[in-house]
Design a protein around this motif. Structure first.
Motif, mmCIF file in Angstrom:
data_model
loop_
_atom_site.group_PDB
_atom_site.id
_atom_site.type_symbol
_atom_site.label_atom_id
_atom_site.label_comp_id
_atom_site.label_asym_id
_atom_site.label_seq_id
_atom_site.Cartn_x
_atom_site.Cartn_y
_atom_site.Cartn_z
ATOM 1 N N TRP A 1 -0.445 -4.130 -1.097
ATOM 2 C CA TRP A 1 -0.803 -4.038 0.333
ATOM 3 C C TRP A 1 0.379 -3.528 1.132
ATOM 4 O O TRP A 1 1.536 -3.578 0.664
ATOM 5 C CB TRP A 1 -1.252 -5.415 0.822
ATOM 6 C CG TRP A 1 -2.249 -5.363 1.960
ATOM 7 C CD1 TRP A 1 -2.056 -5.804 3.228
ATOM 8 C CD2 TRP A 1 -3.573 -4.839 1.908
ATOM 9 N NE1 TRP A 1 -3.182 -5.596 3.984
ATOM 10 C CE2 TRP A 1 -4.145 -4.996 3.205
ATOM 11 C CE3 TRP A 1 -4.342 -4.228 0.916
ATOM 12 C CZ2 TRP A 1 -5.429 -4.576 3.525
ATOM 13 C CZ3 TRP A 1 -5.634 -3.820 1.235
ATOM 14 C CH2 TRP A 1 -6.167 -3.988 2.533
ATOM 15 N N PRO B 1 -9.850 -7.556 5.969
ATOM 16 C CA PRO B 1 -9.884 -6.442 6.918
ATOM 17 C C PRO B 1 -11.050 -6.587 7.901
ATOM 18 O O PRO B 1 -12.162 -6.948 7.506
ATOM 19 C CB PRO B 1 -10.084 -5.217 6.017
ATOM 20 C CG PRO B 1 -9.702 -5.674 4.653
ATOM 21 C CD PRO B 1 -10.028 -7.116 4.581
ATOM 22 N N GLU C 1 -5.035 -2.852 10.794
ATOM 23 C CA GLU C 1 -3.904 -3.006 9.871
ATOM 24 C C GLU C 1 -2.613 -2.473 10.489
ATOM 25 O O GLU C 1 -1.522 -2.980 10.208
ATOM 26 C CB GLU C 1 -4.189 -2.284 8.552
ATOM 27 C CG GLU C 1 -5.361 -2.847 7.758
ATOM 28 C CD GLU C 1 -5.175 -4.289 7.334
ATOM 29 O OE1 GLU C 1 -4.012 -4.726 7.156
ATOM 30 O OE2 GLU C 1 -6.186 -4.999 7.197
ATOM 31 N N SER D 1 -0.924 -7.040 9.575
ATOM 32 C CA SER D 1 -1.566 -7.164 8.269
ATOM 33 C C SER D 1 -2.635 -8.252 8.287
ATOM 34 O O SER D 1 -2.450 -9.319 8.877
ATOM 35 C CB SER D 1 -0.522 -7.502 7.204
ATOM 36 O OG SER D 1 -1.149 -7.815 5.974
#
Length: 954
Positions: free
Chosen positions: A87, A61, A47, A51
């Protein structure tokens, strides 16, 4: 497709922020036993790099490449956050699809999710789901991809009727696996609908496996009683998935780009159908990112696209032809572009050229990732410099020490080595005068064609002429020429433009075949080098006047065909397989050859004496006087045997105790049947009828085939002819019968499978064979049969034709090439009249080794005990039902194998015409009990090498 279970899904999760959500996701993977606790750091590190938010409330993820060591098994955990999480990039996430991947499996999951995101309302559905089954259903739905690509085009059909074009387009969709026969039947008789500009449309919904759009164009535009005809589209409609195809077609018509569509090459037709107008600015660039166009580089690309003054679209040259907005992340990800594939950008309007150039440059720059160029091939290097010099010098073979290679063509010879080193070809990459460069290239193409036609006239081997004819066809390929002309129009020199076109075509061939069609790509580069040499004014070095053994990295078919067989005593190549075209041609020309000897042979000095043993696959440099004397004695003995065998070539092959074995010839050209008879063949044991089809620019009609086969029957004068029905597909595609992309074409649609999809082709061929035979003996066999069902399907067509023709002496058999067919021989023997064992393919499929593989082909030995056991099973099953068995593969002429095959009970051996006298002589040296002892000895061995060693000892 993404596979999920209820245990993989957690509903109603809550988290204070994105970090807390990621902690929960990591804990879920640890709890499932997928990862160790350290994997959490990898999720956070990913991350930090970029993103993983995809869109529609979904993030995926996954760890960094460095964190893969913490993955115990690949798996997925899905966490739903109904209230949503803010996020770190400002997006709102309701669903985490958290991935633990040991390699790059997450890329396939990612590609599927991009298709999921294309469905309206999917984000709301996932956020509001109240059961795991709802989430699984939303994520696991297989995407439906509509096809409109090179595999659905059927160009230049010799037709003068719209209905015929419609049927050709429908048949192409069936060949591509998009529809079945019921769809084709629904199109028959359907009146095409006018679209304007000479274009027409037929469509259907029954029997559709996948939505697709095909186009059939005539050789020349024509006018019938209704109007102008320049092409017929055929649409396979399915649900809503085909609507995108209709929109693409509608856009083509609205832009007026359909007017001259039939005159364009396939690549430009696909460009028009993708939405690129004739006025569009385009740019192509090859993707170099190690993991393809995944989330991070795709996001970079989208940002560059959004910064442009005009809308830019992008399509994957190797994809389904659809162009998507380069400003849409989900659309770009949905392309599934992988390293080495080509992205095509297009735009129109003021600033279009700058826009597509900016995106192409961004891709070349790596899109935020370090990239490395694709590894340069040896062929590329040969076009620019003589060869890639290894980082460390390779030592030449030790004097008098045998070097093991792959046997390619039988024979034993001693002569000085002539080490062929390719000349350097230097040329400018750019040129100012495009018209002049096009003229230079056209002159070189014409010159190369003349060279090849001269070589074809000089050659006497059927295989040689056939392969060189294929090279001539490649030179006339309009797509190759147009691609080169296009590059020249962009400022490339004739040399650079031509090699770029050759390299692109060769790479596409290699990619589609997953390396199984590398030999075809080698042919392309062989043709390319010929033209390049003419452009550069460079000729190949002249060999010495005295006899020599040619040593080279690899040789193209035209290189072998040029050889003066009066001087060349043998061939040794560092690369290549026993079934490469150069090896096939060496056998046809009677030159002893070994291939795949490794780079050490390239370090030999021209003039050093060599011994080449094409039967055992051995090379000896600077042999000792004793070894040389032994070899000369063997050569003298072989010459005595050859002369004796030739003198008795017309006698039957019987063992000393009277056991009869028929010795026949394998033919690839009906014109060589007379030569086979003169060499002592008792018939034709394998007529490769595909060469009749490959020799014509379109499928030969009934009269043409009758004439071709009749020539062989006439020459045989009552001797039997065993004909294999059309065996194309795999490594033998037909230009006028293009096949859809297959990852493993040798395991795909080929042989009997292919002709059963085109029953009219099989019926015409059977009718031609039976008619040409008349009262003469004909044996017809189906290739690549896997079980009784396929044989019965072919037999049904045979029975129908034979009931009409009533040929007098006919048998219908099966080629044993697939292990399942050998294992099921007892069931087949009850219905088939005979078996013919194709040991080349049977060995390949049994050992799971591509027989042309440059590293593994030496291990693809048909004397492997597993292959021998399959032969034994086949013979036992056939004899139990009173059937006969032949062997038509290379094993039939292997001196070590002949006694084993006789001992196993094989009734017929079919070999190259040149080998017929020697194989007969070998049989005459045997007794049946001794042959059976040797067969039992071979069957007891654990490996092919052990078999050969045991047979040499005795």
């Amino acid at each position: 497709m993404l596979t999920l279970t209820r245990e993989d899904v957690r509903l109603g999760c809550r988290a204070a922020d994105w970090r807390a959500a990621l902690e929960q996701a990591a804990a879920a993977l640890v709890e499932a036993g997928r990862v160790s606790a350290e994997y959490r750091e990898g999720l956070l590190a990913r991350e930090a790099q970029s993103s993983t938010y995809l869109g529609h409330g979904i993030a995926i993820p996954h760890g960094t490449p460095e964190s893969r060591r913490h993955v115990r098994s690949t798996g997925v955990r899905v966490l739903q956050f109904p209230e949503g999480i803010a996020w770190h990039d400002g997006s709102r996430v309701n669903l985490l699809v958290t991935i633990a991947a040991q390699s790059d499996e997450h890329l396939d999951i990612l590609r599927q999710l991009t298709h999921v995101l294309e469905r309206d309302g999917v984000g709301e559905t996932l956020a509001g789901a109240t059961s795991a089954d709802e989430v699984i259903a939303a994520l696991s739905r297989a995407p439906v991809s509509a096809r409109c690509d090179a595999g659905t085009l059927c160009l230049g059909v010799p037709a003068r009727d719209r209905l015929e074009l419609a049927l050709a387009a429908a048949a192409r969709l069936r060949q591509a696996g998009c529809v079945d026969s019921s769809f084709v039947a629904s199109v028959v008789g359907q009146l095409p609908l006018p679209l304007g500009l000479g274009l027409w449309l037929v469509y259907g919904t029954s029997g559709v496996q996948a939505p697709a759009l095909a186009l059939a164009t005539p050789e020349q535009r024509f006018r019938d009683d209704v109007g102008e005809v320049s092409g017929v589209f055929c649409l396979a409609a399915q649900g809503d998935a085909h609507r995108a195809l209709l929109m693409r077609l509608d856009g083509l018509l609205a832009r007026g780009d359909g007017d001259r569509l039939a005159e364009l090459p396939a690549e430009q037709i696909l460009a028009r159908l993708s939405g690129e107008s004739a006025q569009a600015e385009t740019a192509r660039v090859r993707l170099l990112n190690a993991h393809g166009l995944h989330a991070r580089p795709a996001k970079e690309l989208v940002q560059v696209a959004r910064a442009q003054a005009v809308q830019v679209r992008v399509r994957l040259l190797e994809g389904n032809g659809e162009a998507v907005s380069a400003a849409s992340l989900t659309k770009v990800l949905g392309l599934g572009a992988r390293r080495g594939q080509t992205l095509v950008f297009s735009a129109e309007g003021e600033g279009a050229a700058q826009a597509v150039s900016a995106l192409a440059e961004a891709v070349r720059g790596g899109l935020g990732e370090p990239v490395t160029p694709l590894q340069e091939t040896r062929e590329e290097s040969a076009a620019r410099v003589a060869r890639v010099v290894p980082a460390e010098p390779v030592a030449a073979p030790v004097a008098d020490e045998p070097l093991t290679a792959v046997p390619a063509a039988p024979g034993l010879s001693i002569a000085p080595a002539y080490v062929l080193r390719l000349p350097e070809l230097h040329y400018a990459e750019r040129a100012d005068d495009s018209a002049k460069e096009r003229e230079r290239l056209q002159r070189a193409l014409d010159g190369a064609r003349q060279q090849l036609e001269t070589l074809v006239q000089r050659t006497v081997g059927g295989e040689v002429a056939q392969i060189l004819s294929i090279h001539t066809e490649m030179l006339g390929d309009p797509e190759l020429r147009d691609a080169a002309f296009e590059a020249i129009g962009e400022g490339a020199s004739a040399e650079a433009g031509w090699w770029r076109a050759i390299d692109a075509a060769a790479r596409t061939q290699e990619a589609l075949a997953d390396r199984l069609l590398a030999e075809r790509a080698a042919d392309l580069r062989d043709v390319g080098r010929r033209v390049l040499g003419l452009l550069c004014g460079v000729e190949m070095p002249m060999p010495p006047e005295q006899p020599y053994i040619l040593v080279a990295d690899d040789l193209g078919p035209s290189d072998v065909a040029r050889l003066d067989t009066a001087k060349v005593r043998g061939l040794v190549t560092a690369r290549g397989g026993a079934t490469s075209h150069s090896a096939i041609l060496a056998r046809a020309l009677g030159i002893a050859a070994v291939v795949g000897a490794g780079e050490r042979v390239l370090a030999l000095t021209t003039g050093v004496e060599l011994i080449v043993d094409g039967e055992s696959g051995r090379v000896v440099a600077a042999p000792s006087p004793a070894r040389r004397q032994r070899t000369e004695k063997r050569i003298d003995e072989q010459e005595v045997l050859r002369r004796a065998a030739h003198a008795r070539r017309h006698e039957e092959a019987r063992t000393r105790d009277g056991h009869r074995v028929e010795i026949c010839a394998n033919l690839g050209n009906t014109a060589h049947a007379a030569d086979a008879v003169e060499r002592g063949a008792e018939g034709v044991g394998l007529l490769r009828t595909e060469f009749v089809f490959m020799a014509h620019p379109e499928a030969p009609d009934l009269a043409t085939q009758i004439s071709e086969y009749g020539e062989a029957f006439d020459a045989l004068a009552g001797r039997p002819l065993v004909a294999r029905t059309l065996d194309v597909g795999g490594d033998k595609p037909l230009a006028y019968w293009p096949m859809p992309q297959e990852d493993n074409p040798f395991l795909g649609v080929r042989g009997i499978r292919l002709t059963l999809m085109r029953p009219e082709v099989l019926e015409t061929q059977l009718r031609a064979l039976l008619t040409a035979a008349g009262t003469r003996p004909v044996r017809i066999m189906f290739p690549m049969v896997k079980d009784i069902e396929e044989f019965r399907a072919g037999k049904a067509i045979f029975d129908r034709v034979q009931a009409e023709v009533k040929a007098a002496d006919v048998q219908l058999g099966v080629m044993i090439e697939v292990p399942s067919c050998a294992l099921l021989a007892p069931t087949l023997a009850k219905e088939a009249d005979f078996f013919s064992i194709g040991t080349n393919d049977l060995t390949q499929y049994t050992l799971a080794i591509d027989r042309g593989h440059p590293q593994l082909s030496a291990q693809s030995d048909a004397l492997h005990p597993s292959v021998l056991r399959l032969i034994q099973l086949t013979v036992d099953a056939a004899h139990a039902e009173g059937r006969w068995v032949g062997v038509c593969g290379e094993l039939g002429s292997d001196p070590h194998a002949i006694p084993v095959l006789v001992g196993l009970g094989v009734d017929e051996l079919s070999v190259s015409s040149r080998r017929v006298p020697l194989v007969k002589a070998a049989v005459r040296e045997l007794t049946l009990p001794r042959a059976r002892e040797l067969a039992e000895l071979a069957l007891r061995q654990p490996t092919a090498a052990a078999v050969r060693e045991a047979l040499e000892v005795v």
